[in-house]
Design an enzyme around this catalytic site. Structure first.
Site, PDB file in Angstrom:
ATOM      1  N   ASP A  11     -17.443   5.542 -21.646  1.00  0.00           N
ATOM      2  CA  ASP A  11     -16.466   6.552 -21.361  1.00  0.00           C
ATOM      3  C   ASP A  11     -15.393   5.879 -20.503  1.00  0.00           C
ATOM      4  O   ASP A  11     -15.659   4.876 -19.857  1.00  0.00           O
ATOM      5  CB  ASP A  11     -17.258   7.670 -20.673  1.00  0.00           C
ATOM      6  CG  ASP A  11     -16.488   8.448 -19.684  1.00  0.00           C
ATOM      7  OD1 ASP A  11     -15.678   9.238 -20.123  1.00  0.00           O
ATOM      8  OD2 ASP A  11     -16.731   8.288 -18.487  1.00  0.00           O
ATOM      9  N   SER A  65     -11.342  22.588 -19.353  1.00  0.00           N
ATOM     10  CA  SER A  65     -12.555  22.202 -20.070  1.00  0.00           C
ATOM     11  C   SER A  65     -12.224  21.017 -20.960  1.00  0.00           C
ATOM     12  O   SER A  65     -11.077  20.850 -21.373  1.00  0.00           O
ATOM     13  CB  SER A  65     -13.109  23.359 -20.901  1.00  0.00           C
ATOM     14  OG  SER A  65     -12.549  23.337 -22.192  1.00  0.00           O
ATOM     15  N   ARG A  69      -8.892  20.827 -23.130  1.00  0.00           N
ATOM     16  CA  ARG A  69      -8.120  19.779 -22.470  1.00  0.00           C
ATOM     17  C   ARG A  69      -6.865  20.331 -21.787  1.00  0.00           C
ATOM     18  O   ARG A  69      -5.852  19.667 -21.717  1.00  0.00           O
ATOM     19  CB  ARG A  69      -7.793  18.643 -23.446  1.00  0.00           C
ATOM     20  CG  ARG A  69      -9.076  17.902 -23.849  1.00  0.00           C
ATOM     21  CD  ARG A  69      -8.809  16.710 -24.687  1.00  0.00           C
ATOM     22  NE  ARG A  69      -8.287  17.102 -25.987  1.00  0.00           N
ATOM     23  CZ  ARG A  69      -7.250  16.519 -26.580  1.00  0.00           C
ATOM     24  NH1 ARG A  69      -6.634  15.535 -26.004  1.00  0.00           N
ATOM     25  NH2 ARG A  69      -6.847  16.945 -27.752  1.00  0.00           N
ATOM     26  N   LYS A 118      -1.096  23.223 -17.869  1.00  0.00           N
ATOM     27  CA  LYS A 118      -0.921  21.764 -17.800  1.00  0.00           C
ATOM     28  C   LYS A 118      -2.124  21.147 -18.488  1.00  0.00           C
ATOM     29  O   LYS A 118      -3.198  21.755 -18.531  1.00  0.00           O
ATOM     30  CB  LYS A 118      -0.853  21.303 -16.335  1.00  0.00           C
ATOM     31  CG  LYS A 118      -2.152  21.533 -15.574  1.00  0.00           C
ATOM     32  CD  LYS A 118      -2.126  20.895 -14.224  1.00  0.00           C
ATOM     33  CE  LYS A 118      -3.523  20.716 -13.649  1.00  0.00           C
ATOM     34  NZ  LYS A 118      -4.271  21.955 -13.428  1.00  0.00           N
TER      35      LYS A 118
HETATM   36  N1  LIG Z   1      -7.732  19.322 -14.391  1.00  0.00           N
HETATM   37  C1  LIG Z   1      -7.147  19.167 -15.575  1.00  0.00           C
HETATM   38  N2  LIG Z   1      -6.306  20.086 -16.030  1.00  0.00           N
HETATM   39  C2  LIG Z   1      -5.723  19.939 -17.219  1.00  0.00           C
HETATM   40  N3  LIG Z   1      -5.908  18.923 -18.035  1.00  0.00           N
HETATM   41  C3  LIG Z   1      -6.740  17.945 -17.638  1.00  0.00           C
HETATM   42  C4  LIG Z   1      -7.401  18.007 -16.385  1.00  0.00           C
HETATM   43  N4  LIG Z   1      -8.182  16.914 -16.266  1.00  0.00           N
HETATM   44  C5  LIG Z   1      -7.995  16.199 -17.391  1.00  0.00           C
HETATM   45  N5  LIG Z   1      -7.132  16.804 -18.220  1.00  0.00           N
HETATM   46  C6  LIG Z   1      -6.693  16.350 -19.539  1.00  0.00           C
HETATM   47  O1  LIG Z   1      -7.758  16.480 -20.469  1.00  0.00           O
HETATM   48  C7  LIG Z   1      -8.036  15.236 -21.084  1.00  0.00           C
HETATM   49  C8  LIG Z   1      -9.491  15.124 -21.422  1.00  0.00           C
HETATM   50  O2  LIG Z   1     -10.273  15.102 -20.259  1.00  0.00           O
HETATM   51  P1  LIG Z   1     -11.778  14.580 -20.288  1.00  0.00           P
HETATM   52  O3  LIG Z   1     -12.350  14.794 -18.962  1.00  0.00           O
HETATM   53  O4  LIG Z   1     -12.459  15.110 -21.509  1.00  0.00           O
HETATM   54  O5  LIG Z   1     -11.610  13.064 -20.616  1.00  0.00           O
HETATM   55  P2  LIG Z   1     -11.087  11.923 -19.672  1.00  0.00           P
HETATM   56  O6  LIG Z   1     -11.633  12.162 -18.314  1.00  0.00           O
HETATM   57  O7  LIG Z   1      -9.629  11.719 -19.822  1.00  0.00           O
HETATM   58  O8  LIG Z   1     -11.717  10.690 -20.333  1.00  0.00           O
HETATM   59  P3  LIG Z   1     -13.231  10.222 -20.327  1.00  0.00           P
HETATM   60  O9  LIG Z   1     -13.843  10.994 -21.437  1.00  0.00           O
HETATM   61  O10 LIG Z   1     -13.059   8.789 -20.612  1.00  0.00           O
HETATM   62  O11 LIG Z   1     -13.809  10.488 -18.993  1.00  0.00           O
HETATM   63  C9  LIG Z   1      -7.558  14.217 -20.075  1.00  0.00           C
HETATM   64  O12 LIG Z   1      -7.253  13.006 -20.666  1.00  0.00           O
HETATM   65  C10 LIG Z   1      -6.316  14.902 -19.532  1.00  0.00           C
HETATM   66  O13 LIG Z   1      -5.226  14.707 -20.396  1.00  0.00           O
HETATM   67 MG   LIG Z   2     -15.369  10.679 -17.518  1.00  0.00          MG
END
Ligand SMILES: Nc1ncnc2c1ncn2[C@@H]1O[C@H](COP(=O)(O)OP(=O)(O)OP(=O)(O)O)[C@@H](O)[C@H]1O
Ligand SMILES: [Mg+2]
Ligand SMILES: [K+]
Length: 669
Positions: A296, A365, A369, A382
């Site tokens: 990840d 979530s 996203r 956002k």
């Molecule tokens: N608090 C938040 N509010 C809104 N969007 C968010 C927030 N945190 C992350 N995101 C968006 O959602 C996407 C997906 O998040 P997710 O946690 O699934 O993956 P990640 O942390 O980017 O990657 P990884 O799976 O490698 O940990 C992020 O890349 C970002 O664009």
């Molecule tokens: Mg992660």
């Protein structure tokens, strides 16, 4: 490694392990014990009758008991080394007290042992966290050296992937509210102690298969010995039960039977020494054959403390307007990303903290996203750029060029762009910065040399993913992945017959960690990730898999080598003993006594002594493991067959000859 502090208690444990009810789980050694008991009875009878065989049967009985004892000793030493490590853990977990929150908001002081799942506790600077749980409010620095051995403080905060706390660790600053998620007695440290002590050790499928093979061999030799006895009786030669017993024990695979469980325990121990706790021996073995490593991105390849660092407004939007919208959309966002946006907007950009309550909160979530709030007419969101564009009914093609340029600039630098929109109105983008953990590229190159393909799977967008992938030097990446995508990817690879390892830290990684053959959770990760994985890396290093794979390969090689050695050994002993048995009846067989052993009895006693001593001699190798060097499977196999197969064939001739010389010189029989 083999200090008296471990050896002396191990000797006592070895005697306790002679209990047949315990030993029956190890068929080869159990048969040896039964045979030893039988010969002891015969010895007692000879003693009473004053038979001329007394001295001989007494010595055979003694050495058969030593054979059993050496085998139980091997296991006891392996367990003892683990216990020494477990003891230091137990010290950390002594009496803890908890400040439990009551419904009226006050707290009561209770022993941590009487906490139950769902209780909420407060822990302030200087206090020990009373149990495993999840931070539900606040941020604190925590000293986890009690379990990780690493004294650098780590940050634990609510909302994100760094919310899990471990009982027995110390809060260094601030105060956090923790919800207890694990019942006392089955906490992380408790399970670690049980695992290290070997109390919960279960045989792996490979070990069971090998045990069945060894039992089969034992059965065959039981048959062979009976046949030899009948054959001898038929031809007029008398073979005593003592001699037959000695024959049986030297022929059955006692060496590997005695060392098998020590090899498995030592493998788990070696992992602990690399700060990896494995909850499954099967995973350790699978690690030896891993084809693909999935990682990840955020929190595994990068540090995971993604911080908002800048705003870029869409055309016709002012920076303060964007900053205020981002701030409002983050007011109820308890993730580290959300909090860092609040900090940036109110700090560097000087936006006043608004005193408003949103009508609805849309929590982040990994599936949607995005996150945000509804407030009167405003629908502030956002999140990942494609998700926010879809929300604003735009596409990459219809979005303003200036906005797309800003997004691209952020992504190319390895940052995460978070788009901000108010309903259909696109406001701009937030730059979230994260840092790749140092030294990763070289380590991934080492994995490649071992034949392992590395793939980064991330929820982040493809451009950011590509930038981080090239900075970290992974072979391939999968971007915009939801938790289901990560899971599906693993299933697909597994259907292709590949063994998959997965490193992750987040709740969104938990399904993938559970599905992978080897699931390694970062200790800094969430409780869900640590529960789903079958290993936890206390150093939270994504490239720890190098050591895990090496240890897995070493475990498989050690077991294979010692099995080869053991069976080759037994074949050689055949030639030392069989001639001795028949020489009296058929003097012509004297020419078969190629080793020129002193007398039939001395030959048999020497074989039994060699058979016992070889177990002790191999304990260090069983515990340390056969040296592993990165090389192709075929050349490793050839090399090991040459050393352990050929060595196993030759060594007994030399060893038995030497012991025979000593036995006859000392006039023992
Ligand atoms: N608090 C938040 N509010 C809104 N969007 C968010 C927030 N945190 C992350 N995101 C968006 O959602 C996407 C997906 O998040 P997710 O946690 O699934 O993956 P990640 O942390 O980017 O990657 P990884 O799976 O490698 O940990 C992020 O890349 C970002 O664009
Ligand atoms: Mg992660
Ligand atoms: K044997």
């Amino acid at each position: 490694m083999l200090s008296p502090a471990i050896l002396l208690p191990a000797l006592r444990d070895a005697v306790v392990k002679l209990d047949p009810r315990q030993l029956v789980r190890n068929p080869v050694i159990f048969v040896t014990e039964v045979v030893a008991a039988l010969v002891t009875v015969l010895f007692a009878r000879d003693l009473v009758l004053g038979a001329e065989d007394t001295v001989f049967s007494g010595q055979i009985a003694a050495w058969l008991w030593f054979t059993v004892l050496f085998a139980t000793f091997a296991e006891a030493v392996a367990e003892g080394r683990g216990r020494a490590q477990a003891d230091s853990l137990k010290r950390t977990k002594s009496e803890l007290t908890a400040r439990r929150l009551l419904p009226d908001g006050s707290t009561e002081s209770i022993p941590a042992a009487s906490l139950s799942v769902g209780d909420e506790v407060l822990v302030a600077a200087g206090e020990l966290i009373p149990g495993d749980g999840e931070v539900i409010e606040g941020v604190a620095t925590v000293n986890e050296s009690a379990i990780t051995g690493e004294s650098a403080p780590v940050i634990r905060e609510s909302g994100g992937d760094r919310s899990a706390v471990t009982g027995g660790t110390e809060v260094l600053s601030d105060e956090i509210r923790v919800r207890i998620t694990v019942a006392p007695g089955s906490s992380f440290v408790d399970r670690m102690i049980a695992l290290i002590e070997g109390a919960q050790r279960q045989k792996t499928p490979n070990e069971i298969a090998l045990s069945i093979l060894l039992s089969g061999l034992t059965l065959i030799f039981l048959f062979v010995c009976t046949a030899i006895w009948g054959l001898a009786a038929y031809s007029g030669a008398v073979i005593s039960v003592t001699v037959l017993a000695a024959l049986l024990v030297t022929l059955i695979p006692t060496t590997i039977g005695g060392l098998l469980s020590a090899i498995g325990i030592a493998g788990m121990d070696r992992l602990v020494r690399f700060n990896v706790i494995a909850t499954s021996g099967r995973a350790v073995e699978a690690a030896g054959d891993v084809d693909t490593l999935l990682l990840d991105k955020t929190g595994t390849i990068t540090f995971g403390n993604r911080m908002a660092s800048d705003f870029a407004a869409a055309p016709g939007v002012s920076i303060p307007e964007l900053a205020e919208a981002a701030l409002l959309a983050s007011l109820s966002d308890e993730t580290p990303e959300g909090r860092s946006i609040v900090a940036l907007a109110t700090g560097d950009f000087g936006i006043a903290l608004p005193q408003v309550t949103p009508d609805a909160v849309i929590a982040f979530s990994a599936e949607t996203r995005l996150s945000g709030v509804d407030m009167g007419e405003r629908r502030l969101r956002k999140g990942a750029v494609d998700a926010v564009l879809a929300f604003a009914r735009l596409t990459a093609a219809t979005a303003p060029a200036e906005f797309s340029r800003a997004v691209d600039l952020i992504a190319r630098s390895g940052g995460t762009p978070l788009a901000v929109a108010d309903g259909k109105r696109l406001l701009g983008v937030i730059h979230l910065k994260d840092v790749v953990k140092p030294g990763i590229k070289e380590r991934f190159a080492a994995l490649r040399a071992m034949g392992i393909r590395t793939v980064m799977v991330t929820g982040d967008n493809p451009v950011t993913a590509a930038a981080i992938a090239s900075e970290a030097g992974v072979d391939d990446f999968l971007a915009s992945a939801t938790p289901e995508d990560k899971l599906a990817y693993i299933r697909r690879e597994q259907q292709g017959g590949r063994l998959i390892a997965m490193c992750g830290d987040g709740t969104n990684d938990a399904p993938a960690l559970a599905q992978a053959d080897v699931g390694v959770a970062m200790q800094t990760g969430t409780q869900a990730a640590r529960e789903a994985a079958n290993m936890v890396d206390l150093d939270s290093s994504p490239t720890k898999l190098i050591e895990i794979v090496e240890i897995g390969k070493q475990l498989l090689m050690t077991r294979g080598s010692l099995t080869t050695f053991s069976i080759a050994n037994d074949v050689a002993k055949y030639f030392a003993i069989i001639p001795a048995l028949f020489i009296a009846a058929y003097p012509a067989l004297g020419s078969l006594n190629i080793m020129g052993l002193a007398s039939p009895r001395s030959a048999i006693l020497s074989a039994v002594i060699f058979n016992a001593l070889i177990i002790v001699a191999l304990i260090p190798l069983a515990l340390k493991g056969v040296a592993y060097r990165p090389a192709g499977a075929a050349s490793l196999l050839r090399r090991n067959l040459a050393i352990y197969g050929l060595g196993g064939l030759i060594l007994p001739f030399a060893g038995i000859k030497l012991i025979d010389m000593a036995v006859s010189a000392l006039n023992l029989v």
